[in-house]
Motif scaffolding. Structure first.
Motif, PDB file in Angstrom:
ATOM      1  N   ALA A 104       0.827  -1.209   0.000  1.00 53.89           N
ATOM      2  CA  ALA A 104       0.000   0.000   0.000  1.00 53.89           C
ATOM      3  C   ALA A 104       0.861   1.258   0.000  1.00 53.89           C
ATOM      4  N   LEU A 105       1.956   1.234   0.742  1.00 55.17           N
ATOM      5  CA  LEU A 105       2.865   2.385   0.760  1.00 55.17           C
ATOM      6  C   LEU A 105       3.501   2.606  -0.608  1.00 55.17           C
ATOM      7  N   ARG A 114       4.242  13.047  -5.994  1.00 49.64           N
ATOM      8  CA  ARG A 114       4.503  12.783  -4.586  1.00 49.64           C
ATOM      9  C   ARG A 114       5.979  12.459  -4.345  1.00 49.64           C
ATOM     10  N   ASP A 115       6.443  12.848  -3.158  1.00 48.43           N
ATOM     11  CA  ASP A 115       7.803  12.507  -2.762  1.00 48.43           C
ATOM     12  C   ASP A 115       7.856  11.189  -1.997  1.00 48.43           C
ATOM     13  N   GLY A 116       6.697  10.597  -1.759  1.00 45.20           N
ATOM     14  CA  GLY A 116       6.649   9.324  -1.046  1.00 45.20           C
ATOM     15  C   GLY A 116       5.336   9.156  -0.323  1.00 45.20           C
ATOM     16  N   ALA A 117       5.317   8.241   0.629  1.00 48.12           N
ATOM     17  CA  ALA A 117       4.112   7.967   1.406  1.00 48.12           C
ATOM     18  C   ALA A 117       4.531   7.425   2.766  1.00 48.12           C
ATOM     19  N   LEU A 118       3.769   7.782   3.789  1.00 48.39           N
ATOM     20  CA  LEU A 118       4.039   7.243   5.120  1.00 48.39           C
ATOM     21  C   LEU A 118       2.747   6.781   5.771  1.00 48.39           C
ATOM     22  N   CYS A 119       2.894   5.908   6.742  1.00 46.88           N
ATOM     23  CA  CYS A 119       1.732   5.392   7.461  1.00 46.88           C
ATOM     24  C   CYS A 119       1.304   6.382   8.542  1.00 46.88           C
ATOM     25  N   THR A 120       0.029   6.357   8.844  1.00 49.01           N
ATOM     26  CA  THR A 120      -0.492   7.036  10.019  1.00 49.01           C
ATOM     27  C   THR A 120      -1.077   5.980  10.945  1.00 49.01           C
ATOM     28  N   ASP A 121      -0.923   6.203  12.252  1.00 51.33           N
ATOM     29  CA  ASP A 121      -1.433   5.225  13.217  1.00 51.33           C
ATOM     30  C   ASP A 121      -2.919   5.497  13.485  1.00 51.33           C
ATOM     31  N   PRO A 128       6.986   8.254  10.279  1.00 52.34           N
ATOM     32  CA  PRO A 128       7.998   8.412   9.219  1.00 52.34           C
ATOM     33  C   PRO A 128       8.953   7.249   9.087  1.00 52.34           C
ATOM     34  N   LEU A 129       8.937   6.309  10.050  1.00 53.55           N
ATOM     35  CA  LEU A 129       9.764   5.106   9.932  1.00 53.55           C
ATOM     36  C   LEU A 129       8.927   3.896   9.530  1.00 53.55           C
ATOM     37  N   VAL A 130       7.778   4.166   8.956  1.00 51.04           N
ATOM     38  CA  VAL A 130       6.984   3.160   8.242  1.00 51.04           C
ATOM     39  C   VAL A 130       6.555   3.864   6.964  1.00 51.04           C
ATOM     40  N   LEU A 164       8.769  17.403   2.637  1.00 47.93           N
ATOM     41  CA  LEU A 164       8.416  16.488   1.549  1.00 47.93           C
ATOM     42  C   LEU A 164       6.903  16.397   1.383  1.00 47.93           C
ATOM     43  N   ASP A 165       6.479  16.205   0.145  1.00 46.65           N
ATOM     44  CA  ASP A 165       5.053  16.019  -0.168  1.00 46.65           C
ATOM     45  C   ASP A 165       4.756  14.519  -0.090  1.00 46.65           C
ATOM     46  N   LEU A 166       4.159  14.103   1.011  1.00 43.61           N
ATOM     47  CA  LEU A 166       3.979  12.685   1.283  1.00 43.61           C
ATOM     48  C   LEU A 166       2.495  12.321   1.362  1.00 43.61           C
ATOM     49  N   ALA A 167       2.141  11.225   0.709  1.00 51.43           N
ATOM     50  CA  ALA A 167       0.799  10.676   0.860  1.00 51.43           C
ATOM     51  C   ALA A 167       0.699   9.992   2.221  1.00 51.43           C
ATOM     52  N   ARG A 168      -0.522   9.932   2.743  1.00 48.88           N
ATOM     53  CA  ARG A 168      -0.754   9.256   4.018  1.00 48.88           C
ATOM     54  C   ARG A 168      -1.506   7.956   3.777  1.00 48.88           C
ATOM     55  N   VAL A 169      -1.068   6.896   4.443  1.00 55.62           N
ATOM     56  CA  VAL A 169      -1.688   5.579   4.320  1.00 55.62           C
ATOM     57  C   VAL A 169      -2.122   5.127   5.706  1.00 55.62           C
ATOM     58  N   ASP A 170      -3.384   4.778   5.848  1.00 56.98           N
ATOM     59  CA  ASP A 170      -3.890   4.278   7.125  1.00 56.98           C
ATOM     60  C   ASP A 170      -3.270   2.917   7.402  1.00 56.98           C
ATOM     61  N   ALA A 171      -2.512   2.821   8.476  1.00 57.76           N
ATOM     62  CA  ALA A 171      -1.797   1.583   8.782  1.00 57.76           C
ATOM     63  C   ALA A 171      -2.683   0.540   9.438  1.00 57.76           C
ATOM     64  N   GLY A 172      -3.924   0.914   9.789  1.00 59.53           N
ATOM     65  CA  GLY A 172      -4.762  -0.027  10.508  1.00 59.53           C
ATOM     66  C   GLY A 172      -4.355  -0.082  11.967  1.00 59.53           C
ATOM     67  N   PRO A 173      -4.974  -0.962  12.740  1.00 60.71           N
ATOM     68  CA  PRO A 173      -4.743  -0.943  14.190  1.00 60.71           C
ATOM     69  C   PRO A 173      -3.397  -1.487  14.645  1.00 60.71           C
TER      70      PRO A 173
END
Length: 299
Positions: A104-105, A114-121, A128-130, A164-173
């Protein structure tokens, strides 16, 4: 899947763990580091920044300068050893990270511009380390930060992600759950033994331990074990599944994982049919001998 390298940050003092070697702590019989490595099998080059230790697959080792200089210094050391256009960046304490989150990332990072994507908790916090970063802007921002501050040591990660212009990805629980304390370790160990997760966790750990890259339908094998135990005898269950595996290995020698999985399914089908025939025979009642008929004896 997009070509990518991976950098795993496995340094740090782990002060909240009393200075324990956190990447080597085991959850579900596997080290935290090995669990993270298992989540990114498709990477080209895998760089681990930290002290050398045994791993489940080959990696390239490096250290941040100075040692203990923090995540940006570690990232700067790691990125120098990568060559792909995308760099997956992970901490080494993510027990529940899986290939689905990595995929997904990578997909989100491929969005135009986009410059990338990171997870959100689950609380909406950036992790930023996922994350996946495009290599060119990552290197550029790291170089700018090093020039501005004299080095990357001790700098917070937000200085990087804020530029950086980063997309956000829902990491789930659970995907971004990290282990900072012994309470976190205990919670992770308890979760993998929950009823809905324990079999998948166990099978994954066994395959990892044995070096098996095989995707099989575990329900088929469980049904076979049940039928063998019920229709023949309880000890028949483990022996039958062993023989199915042995037969499948012989039938698929030299073949790829898909052919091997098909061989397991076919061997399981045959063994299941046999077990059901045994069960049917046990339930059959033969014709009773009539009084005075054959075998009844003579007065």
């Amino acid at each position: 899947m997009t070509a990518h390298d991976v950098i795993v940050l496995a340094g740090g003092a782990a002060k909240r763990l009393g200075g324990a070697d956190k990447p080597a702590v085991r959850v579900g019989g596997r080290t935290l580091l090995d669990r993270v490595l298992a989540a990114c099998p498709g990477a080209g080059t895998t760089v681990v920044v930290g002290g050398r230790r045994p791993t489940s697959r080959p990696v390239v080792w490096t250290r941040e300068v100075p040692e203990g200089g923090g995540p940006l210094a570690a990232l700067g050391a790691g990125v120098r050893l990568t060559a792909a256009e995308r760099v997956l960046v992970l901490s080494a304490d993510l027990p529940f990270l899986g290939p689905a989150t990595v995929g997904a990332l990578l997909a989100a990072a491929d969005e135009d511009g986009r410059d990338g994507a990171l997870c959100t908790d689950p609380d909406g916090r950036d992790q930023p380390l996922v994350a996946v970063y495009r290599a060119e802007p990552l290197r550029r921002e790291l170089a700018l930060l090093a020039t501005e501050h004299g080095s990357l040591a001790g700098l917070p990660l937000r200085l990087l992600t804020g530029e950086l212009d980063l997309a956000r990805v829902d990491a789930g629980p659970h995907a971004a759950f990290d282990c900072d304390t012994w309470e976190d370790i205990a919670a992770a160990r308890a979760r993998i033994r929950e009823h809905g997760a324990v079999l998948d966790e166990w099978i994954t750990s066994v395959k990892n331990e044995l070096g098996i890259e095989l995707d099989v339908d575990t329900d088929v094998l469980l049904d076979l074990a049940r039928d063998a135990a019920h229709g023949v005898a309880r000890p028949a269950a483990p022996l039958t599944t062993f023989l199915v595996g042995y037969a499948a290995a012989g039938a698929s020698a030299g073949a790829g994982p898909e052919e091997a999985a098909a061989a397991v399914a076919e061997a399981a089908r045959k063994a299941t049919a046999l077990a059901l025939r045994w069960e049917a025979e046990a339930a059959e009642k033969g014709p009773r001998a009539e009084p005075g008929g054959e075998g009844a004896g003579t007065p």
